[in-house]
Design an enzyme around this catalytic site. Sequence first.
Site, PDB file in Angstrom:
ATOM      1  N   TYR A 116     -25.478   7.791   6.235  1.00  0.00           N
ATOM      2  CA  TYR A 116     -24.835   9.014   6.728  1.00  0.00           C
ATOM      3  C   TYR A 116     -25.794  10.192   6.722  1.00  0.00           C
ATOM      4  CZ  TYR A 116     -20.382   6.592   6.744  1.00  0.00           C
ATOM      5  OH  TYR A 116     -19.372   5.717   7.023  1.00  0.00           O
TER       6      TYR A 116
ATOM      7  N   ASP B 150     -13.992  10.573  -1.593  1.00  0.00           N
ATOM      8  CA  ASP B 150     -14.713   9.820  -0.570  1.00  0.00           C
ATOM      9  C   ASP B 150     -16.135   9.555  -1.022  1.00  0.00           C
ATOM     10  OD1 ASP B 150     -14.557   8.683   2.194  1.00  0.00           O
ATOM     11  OD2 ASP B 150     -16.251  10.012   2.496  1.00  0.00           O
TER      12      ASP B 150
ATOM     13  N   ARG C  18      -9.280   0.752  -0.317  1.00  0.00           N
ATOM     14  CA  ARG C  18      -8.657   1.847   0.443  1.00  0.00           C
ATOM     15  C   ARG C  18      -7.133   1.793   0.348  1.00  0.00           C
ATOM     16  NH1 ARG C  18     -11.487   4.447   4.790  1.00  0.00           N
ATOM     17  NH2 ARG C  18     -13.698   4.176   4.473  1.00  0.00           N
TER      18      ARG C  18
ATOM     19  N   ARG D  82      -4.012   5.898   5.158  1.00  0.00           N
ATOM     20  CA  ARG D  82      -3.119   6.240   6.281  1.00  0.00           C
ATOM     21  C   ARG D  82      -2.075   5.192   6.620  1.00  0.00           C
ATOM     22  NH1 ARG D  82      -7.951   7.601  10.091  1.00  0.00           N
ATOM     23  NH2 ARG D  82      -8.769   6.029   8.667  1.00  0.00           N
TER      24      ARG D  82
ATOM     25  N   ARG E 145      -1.059  14.373   4.180  1.00  0.00           N
ATOM     26  CA  ARG E 145      -2.140  14.783   5.089  1.00  0.00           C
ATOM     27  C   ARG E 145      -1.669  15.702   6.201  1.00  0.00           C
ATOM     28  NH1 ARG E 145      -5.451  15.350   7.030  1.00  0.00           N
ATOM     29  NH2 ARG E 145      -6.716  13.818   8.084  1.00  0.00           N
TER      30      ARG E 145
END
Length: 337
Positions: free
Chosen positions: A152, A77, A28, A32, A41
């Site tokens: 998911y 993703d 990752r 962020r 973003r």
Amino acid sequence: MKRGDPNGPFLATARGEFASRRPLWIMRQAGRYLPEYREVRAKMSFLELCKSPVAAADVTMQPLRRFDLDAAILFTDLMTPAEAMGVGLRYDPGPVLDRTVDSLEAVESMIVPDPERDISSMLETASLVRDELDEQKALIGFVGAPFTFACYLVEGRGSKHWDKVRRLMHGEPEVFDRLLTRITDCLEPLVPALVRSGCDAIQTFDSWAGVLSTEDYATRCAPHTDRLLRAAKDAGAVAIDFVNGVSQHLPTMHEAPADVLAVDWRLPMREIRARTDRVVQGNLDPTALFCDEAELRRKVAAICEAAGDRHIFNLGHGILPQVDPRAVEVVVEEVHR
Ligand code: CP3
């Protein structure tokens, strides 16, 4: 098509050959914790960003402009292929699905996408990155491991213990097995398509395998992941098997048709090394980036020493948004020291 140099540090090490230095990248790594990512973003949603090849390629390159890393990982993703499979998707901040897939009818109605037609923006991002990336550095593409993808689909969003998917596994074994087969059918064509678009390596992410017993993982899940790893190798790419749950799954991983076993942080590297001579990737605890500098350096050096040469440095799971980018600089410096 441009390719990464097979003798570059990442690809040479992954194939078990001599490398000029110990390679590293950070799970990752585009995200962020980087102010430049947060700036992008602020202007577009996460899904918009994933579907905009120029912006996604730029974000993929952000960590490589700051740090001396040996690989880029495609910015997209794990769940982005779900839309092309006919399951609507949004983010809050993790994946949230329009409907759950937990019956035979729902499984059968899932569409097998044609990557070139239905997931073209991801492929375009890969080729833009490969054009810009130094050939000494590898481009890693990825797919969800079928079990983590199923988590998911069955739950509809993130969960702590993934009880629903485990209930399905044991309560309706046929539905569960058909679901994992269908997910694998859907993701398998994406693997060679990513390689044709410039990815040098493919990593399968089994982020939630840690909730499974050794036997359930080995018999019901790993065989599906193995199909994706074999597809990567057949396409000429390096195959990396990441399993978050190495404590109980290392013996199963050891049998996987992968070039690299990517491991979480829960077992010390010296124990992993005592149990396998395969090339390993990992395994700093992501929260160790909050240690003071001397302690962080000590932990990084200890992992490198225990792992030996057949090692790609990484975290044991994704970097957290609260990390100070300076801590990543310390890690990079220490690995390359
Ligand atoms: O730099 C990179 O590593 C590439 C980018 C990447 C993302 N997702 C971008 C992302 C990768 C490799 C993934 C894979 C992924 N996605 C996994 C497997 C890796 C892992 O960490 O286990 C999983 C389980 C997902 C599902 C997912 N997507 C979650 C749980 C979340 C929320 C995370 C959180 O901390 O809130 C996402 C959203 C997501 N994927 C973000 C990013 C940068 C944050 C979205 C934002 O900008 O708001």
